[in-house]
Scaffold this motif. Structure first.
Motif, mmCIF file in Angstrom:
data_model
loop_
_atom_site.group_PDB
_atom_site.id
_atom_site.type_symbol
_atom_site.label_atom_id
_atom_site.label_comp_id
_atom_site.label_asym_id
_atom_site.label_seq_id
_atom_site.Cartn_x
_atom_site.Cartn_y
_atom_site.Cartn_z
ATOM 1 N N ARG A 113 10.069 2.944 -3.972
ATOM 2 C CA ARG A 113 8.937 3.674 -4.565
ATOM 3 C C ARG A 113 9.395 4.980 -5.189
ATOM 4 O O ARG A 113 9.006 5.329 -6.297
ATOM 5 C CB ARG A 113 7.851 3.942 -3.512
ATOM 6 N N GLU A 114 10.255 5.708 -4.503
ATOM 7 C CA GLU A 114 10.726 7.003 -5.001
ATOM 8 C C GLU A 114 11.640 6.873 -6.218
ATOM 9 O O GLU A 114 11.880 7.856 -6.913
ATOM 10 C CB GLU A 114 11.438 7.774 -3.892
ATOM 11 N N SER A 115 12.134 5.662 -6.492
ATOM 12 C CA SER A 115 12.996 5.477 -7.672
ATOM 13 C C SER A 115 12.171 5.415 -8.961
ATOM 14 O O SER A 115 12.733 5.474 -10.045
ATOM 15 C CB SER A 115 13.853 4.220 -7.513
ATOM 16 N N PHE A 116 10.857 5.311 -8.830
ATOM 17 C CA PHE A 116 9.975 5.280 -9.992
ATOM 18 C C PHE A 116 9.472 6.690 -10.298
ATOM 19 O O PHE A 116 9.072 7.413 -9.383
ATOM 20 C CB PHE A 116 8.752 4.383 -9.726
ATOM 21 N N PRO A 117 9.460 7.083 -11.575
ATOM 22 C CA PRO A 117 8.858 8.375 -11.917
ATOM 23 C C PRO A 117 7.373 8.371 -11.530
ATOM 24 O O PRO A 117 6.734 7.317 -11.501
ATOM 25 C CB PRO A 117 9.008 8.465 -13.445
ATOM 26 N N GLN A 118 6.832 9.548 -11.246
ATOM 27 C CA GLN A 118 5.410 9.664 -10.879
ATOM 28 C C GLN A 118 4.512 8.944 -11.874
ATOM 29 O O GLN A 118 3.543 8.303 -11.492
ATOM 30 C CB GLN A 118 5.003 11.138 -10.794
ATOM 31 N N SER A 119 4.813 9.051 -13.154
ATOM 32 C CA SER A 119 3.967 8.453 -14.192
ATOM 33 C C SER A 119 3.974 6.924 -14.163
ATOM 34 O O SER A 119 3.145 6.290 -14.802
ATOM 35 C CB SER A 119 4.404 8.937 -15.574
ATOM 36 N N GLN A 120 4.916 6.329 -13.409
ATOM 37 C CA GLN A 120 5.002 4.881 -13.315
ATOM 38 C C GLN A 120 4.628 4.376 -11.922
ATOM 39 O O GLN A 120 4.847 3.218 -11.600
ATOM 40 C CB GLN A 120 6.407 4.422 -13.707
ATOM 41 N N ARG A 121 4.031 5.251 -11.109
ATOM 42 C CA ARG A 121 3.503 4.864 -9.797
ATOM 43 C C ARG A 121 1.992 4.741 -9.947
ATOM 44 O O ARG A 121 1.286 5.733 -10.063
ATOM 45 C CB ARG A 121 3.842 5.911 -8.739
ATOM 46 N N LEU A 122 1.534 3.509 -9.978
ATOM 47 C CA LEU A 122 0.139 3.239 -10.281
ATOM 48 C C LEU A 122 -0.662 2.909 -9.032
ATOM 49 O O LEU A 122 -0.134 2.352 -8.073
ATOM 50 C CB LEU A 122 0.043 2.081 -11.268
ATOM 51 N N LEU A 123 -1.949 3.232 -9.099
ATOM 52 C CA LEU A 123 -2.846 2.874 -8.008
ATOM 53 C C LEU A 123 -4.089 2.205 -8.550
ATOM 54 O O LEU A 123 -4.469 2.405 -9.700
ATOM 55 C CB LEU A 123 -3.210 4.096 -7.174
ATOM 56 N N LEU A 124 -4.683 1.383 -7.716
ATOM 57 C CA LEU A 124 -5.962 0.766 -8.029
ATOM 58 C C LEU A 124 -7.049 1.619 -7.388
ATOM 59 O O LEU A 124 -6.927 1.995 -6.223
ATOM 60 C CB LEU A 124 -6.020 -0.661 -7.474
ATOM 61 N N PRO A 125 -8.100 1.950 -8.126
ATOM 62 C CA PRO A 125 -9.148 2.779 -7.547
ATOM 63 C C PRO A 125 -9.853 2.059 -6.393
ATOM 64 O O PRO A 125 -10.050 0.843 -6.443
ATOM 65 C CB PRO A 125 -10.105 3.026 -8.709
ATOM 66 N N MET A 126 -10.155 2.818 -5.353
ATOM 67 C CA MET A 126 -10.888 2.307 -4.195
ATOM 68 C C MET A 126 -11.784 3.423 -3.681
ATOM 69 O O MET A 126 -11.582 4.596 -4.016
ATOM 70 C CB MET A 126 -9.932 1.914 -3.069
ATOM 71 N N LEU A 127 -12.736 3.065 -2.857
ATOM 72 C CA LEU A 127 -13.553 4.074 -2.195
ATOM 73 C C LEU A 127 -12.671 4.915 -1.282
ATOM 74 O O LEU A 127 -11.714 4.399 -0.681
ATOM 75 C CB LEU A 127 -14.661 3.413 -1.373
ATOM 76 N N SER A 128 -12.966 6.183 -1.165
ATOM 77 C CA SER A 128 -12.161 7.040 -0.300
ATOM 78 C C SER A 128 -12.271 6.560 1.146
ATOM 79 O O SER A 128 -13.283 6.003 1.565
ATOM 80 C CB SER A 128 -12.597 8.496 -0.421
ATOM 81 N N GLY A 129 -11.211 6.755 1.880
ATOM 82 C CA GLY A 129 -11.171 6.355 3.275
ATOM 83 C C GLY A 129 -10.698 4.935 3.506
ATOM 84 O O GLY A 129 -10.496 4.535 4.646
ATOM 85 N N GLN A 130 -10.514 4.158 2.441
ATOM 86 C CA GLN A 130 -10.025 2.787 2.583
ATOM 87 C C GLN A 130 -8.506 2.772 2.450
ATOM 88 O O GLN A 130 -7.926 3.603 1.775
ATOM 89 C CB GLN A 130 -10.670 1.883 1.531
#
Length: 157
Positions: A113-130
């Motif tokens: 994970r750390e080998s990827f630049p921040q701009s290439q670390r993607l997330l899928l939106p979810m409700l907070s707390g999940q």
């Protein structure tokens, strides 16, 4: 089309579902060992039904073997992680892009994970707390968003 990379997947039906997804979307699947199951596992085969013969699946002994043999264009590689900094729906995907997913219980190993630049670390939106979405569901969401952006082109890369 696109390249899906599962790093150390653990649950056979998730990988079977991803194989089926790849067969139906023209994506290539790359599996980085160790796997939490055998490729002959009945649960994995059942989830993939008879689509295994229609999907291109490559296995690698470890991360180093993957890097040596697959040689992805790292400018077009994206790590999907709950620790991501960029919404997956804000990225312009191109045919040939690489999507990296970690195991169901641990996600991507820190080193990868750390080998990827921040701009290439993607997330899928979810409700907070999940905590997270199911692995094969996440792969499907990202694959179909990338494919939609490319007008569902059927050209295999």
């Amino acid at each position: 089309m696109f390249n899906i990379v599962l790093v150390q997947p653990e649950i056979p039906p998730n990988t079977g579902n991803v194989i089926r997804l790849c067969a139906n979307t023209g994506c290539n699947l790359h599996l980085i060992e160790p796997l939490g199951f055998q490729m002959s596992d009945p649960l994995m085969r059942r989830a993939g039904l008879d689509y295994h013969e229609y999907a291109e699946v490559k296995k690698y002994l470890n991360w180093q073997s993957f890097l040596s043999n697959a040689a992805p264009d790292f400018e077009r590689c994206f790590a999907l992680t709950t620790k991501g900094t960029k919404n997956v729906f804000s990225v312009d995907f191109k045919p040939g892009d690489w999507f990296f997913f970690g195991s169901e219980t641990k996600g991507l190993p820190d080193l990868i994970r750390e080998s990827f630049p921040q701009s290439q670390r993607l997330l899928l939106p979810m409700l907070s707390g999940q905590r997270s979405l199911n692995l094969s569901n996440s792969v499907s969401i990202v694959t179909y968003e990338a494919w939609r952006q490319n007008s569902f082109a059927s050209t295999k890369q």
